[in-house]
Design a protein around this motif. Structure first.
Motif, short mmCIF file in Angstrom:
data_model
loop_
_atom_site.label_atom_id
_atom_site.label_comp_id
_atom_site.label_asym_id
_atom_site.label_seq_id
_atom_site.Cartn_x
_atom_site.Cartn_y
_atom_site.Cartn_z
N ILE A 27 0.83 -1.20 0.00
CA ILE A 27 0.00 0.00 0.00
C ILE A 27 0.87 1.25 0.00
O ILE A 27 0.59 2.22 -0.73
CB ILE A 27 -0.98 -0.03 1.18
N ALA A 28 1.94 1.26 0.77
CA ALA A 28 2.85 2.41 0.79
C ALA A 28 3.46 2.62 -0.59
O ALA A 28 3.55 3.75 -1.08
CB ALA A 28 3.94 2.20 1.84
N THR A 94 -14.05 5.81 1.60
CA THR A 94 -13.60 4.42 1.74
C THR A 94 -14.75 3.51 2.15
O THR A 94 -15.67 3.94 2.84
CB THR A 94 -12.45 4.29 2.76
N HIS A 95 -14.69 2.27 1.72
CA HIS A 95 -15.72 1.28 2.05
C HIS A 95 -15.16 0.09 2.80
O HIS A 95 -15.85 -0.54 3.58
CB HIS A 95 -16.41 0.80 0.77
N VAL A 96 -13.89 -0.24 2.56
CA VAL A 96 -13.27 -1.38 3.23
C VAL A 96 -12.65 -0.93 4.56
O VAL A 96 -12.76 -1.64 5.56
CB VAL A 96 -12.20 -2.04 2.33
N PHE A 97 -12.03 0.24 4.56
CA PHE A 97 -11.41 0.76 5.78
C PHE A 97 -12.50 1.26 6.75
O PHE A 97 -13.47 1.87 6.33
CB PHE A 97 -10.48 1.94 5.46
N ALA A 98 -12.30 1.00 8.03
CA ALA A 98 -13.21 1.50 9.07
C ALA A 98 -12.59 2.74 9.71
O ALA A 98 -11.39 2.79 9.95
CB ALA A 98 -13.43 0.43 10.14
N ALA A 146 -5.26 -6.20 -2.57
CA ALA A 146 -5.83 -5.58 -3.78
C ALA A 146 -7.13 -4.84 -3.45
O ALA A 146 -7.39 -3.77 -4.01
CB ALA A 146 -6.06 -6.63 -4.85
N ASP A 147 -7.94 -5.39 -2.55
CA ASP A 147 -9.17 -4.70 -2.15
C ASP A 147 -8.87 -3.41 -1.41
O ASP A 147 -9.54 -2.40 -1.61
CB ASP A 147 -10.02 -5.60 -1.25
N LEU A 152 -8.67 2.58 -1.48
CA LEU A 152 -7.96 3.86 -1.36
C LEU A 152 -7.93 4.60 -2.69
O LEU A 152 -8.14 5.82 -2.74
CB LEU A 152 -6.53 3.63 -0.87
N GLU A 153 -7.69 3.88 -3.76
CA GLU A 153 -7.61 4.52 -5.08
C GLU A 153 -8.92 5.22 -5.43
O GLU A 153 -8.93 6.38 -5.84
CB GLU A 153 -7.25 3.49 -6.14
N GLN A 154 -10.04 4.53 -5.25
CA GLN A 154 -11.31 5.15 -5.62
C GLN A 154 -11.67 6.29 -4.66
O GLN A 154 -12.23 7.29 -5.07
CB GLN A 154 -12.45 4.11 -5.70
#
Length: 160
Positions: A27-28, A94-98, A146-147, A152-154
Motif C-alpha cells: 500500500i505504501a 472508503t468502504h473497506v477501511f473503518a 488488492a481490495d 484507497l484509489e477510488q
C-alpha cells in the motif's frame, strides 16, 4: 473465555503480522504513485529495496534494515494535496477501511490524526510534529491487499 480467545489469537499472530507487513508495504508503494499524495511515511519502504525510500536518510534506511528485517508493522501515514475537506472526502469515500482511532486490529482502519488522536494539541505543535490537516493514518488489517488498494484509489480519486 477471554483467556481462551487470547490464546487462539496468539497462535496465529506471526501469520497475521506477516500479512499486515506485506500489505502495508504494498500500500505504501502504491500510494507513492498517486498524483494527489504528497508524501508517504512508512519506514518499511527501506526494506523494499527499490529506491522508494529516497526521502529517508541513508542512516534511517540502514537502521530499518538492521533492526527490523521482517518489517516495521502495519501502520503508515500519508499526506494529500489540500486540507481537511479533501481528507474528509477520502475518509468518507472508503468502504473497506473503518474509521476508528485504533491500531493493530484484524480490520483495516483509517483516521485523520489532526482531528482525532491529536485534536487536543495546538495547531502549531501539531505542524511541528508533522501532523497537519492533510495527514491520514492507516492501520492495515487482514483484508485482501488488492481490495485495500482499490478502496484507497477510488476514495482518493473521488476526493479530487
Amino acid at each position: 473465555m477471554n483467556a481462551y480467545l487470547q490464546l487462539l489469537g496468539v497462535e496465529t499472530l506471526a501469520v497475521h503480522l506477516r500479512q499486515q507487513v506485506a500489505s502495508a508495504t504494498a500500500i505504501a508503494e502504491f500510494l507513492q504513485t498517486i498524483p494527489h499524495v504528497r508524501a508517504v511515511h512508512y519506514s518499511g519502504l527501506a526494506l523494499a529495496g527499490d529506491g522508494h525510500a529516497a526521502l529517508q536518510s541513508a542512516s534511517q534506511n540502514e537502521l530499518v534494515r538492521r533492526d527490523f528485517p521482517r518489517g516495521v508493522g502495519g501502520v503508515l501515514s500519508f499526506e494529500v494535496d489540500g486540507g481537511r475537506e479533501q481528507v474528509a472526502r477520502i475518509l468518507d469515500g472508503t468502504h473497506v477501511f473503518a474509521y476508528v482511532p485504533n491500531i493493530g486490529d484484524a480490520r483495516s482502519l483509517i483516521v485523520d490524526p489532526a482531528r482525532i488522536t491529536h485534536r487536543e494539541v495546538s495547531p502549531q505543535f501539531r505542524r511541528m510534529s508533522g501532523v497537519g490537516d492533510n495527514l491520514i493514518r492507516l492501520s492495515i488489517g487482514l483484508e485482501d491487499t488488492a481490495d485495500l488498494i482499490a478502496d484507497l484509489e477510488q476514495a482518493i480519486h473521488g476526493a479530487y
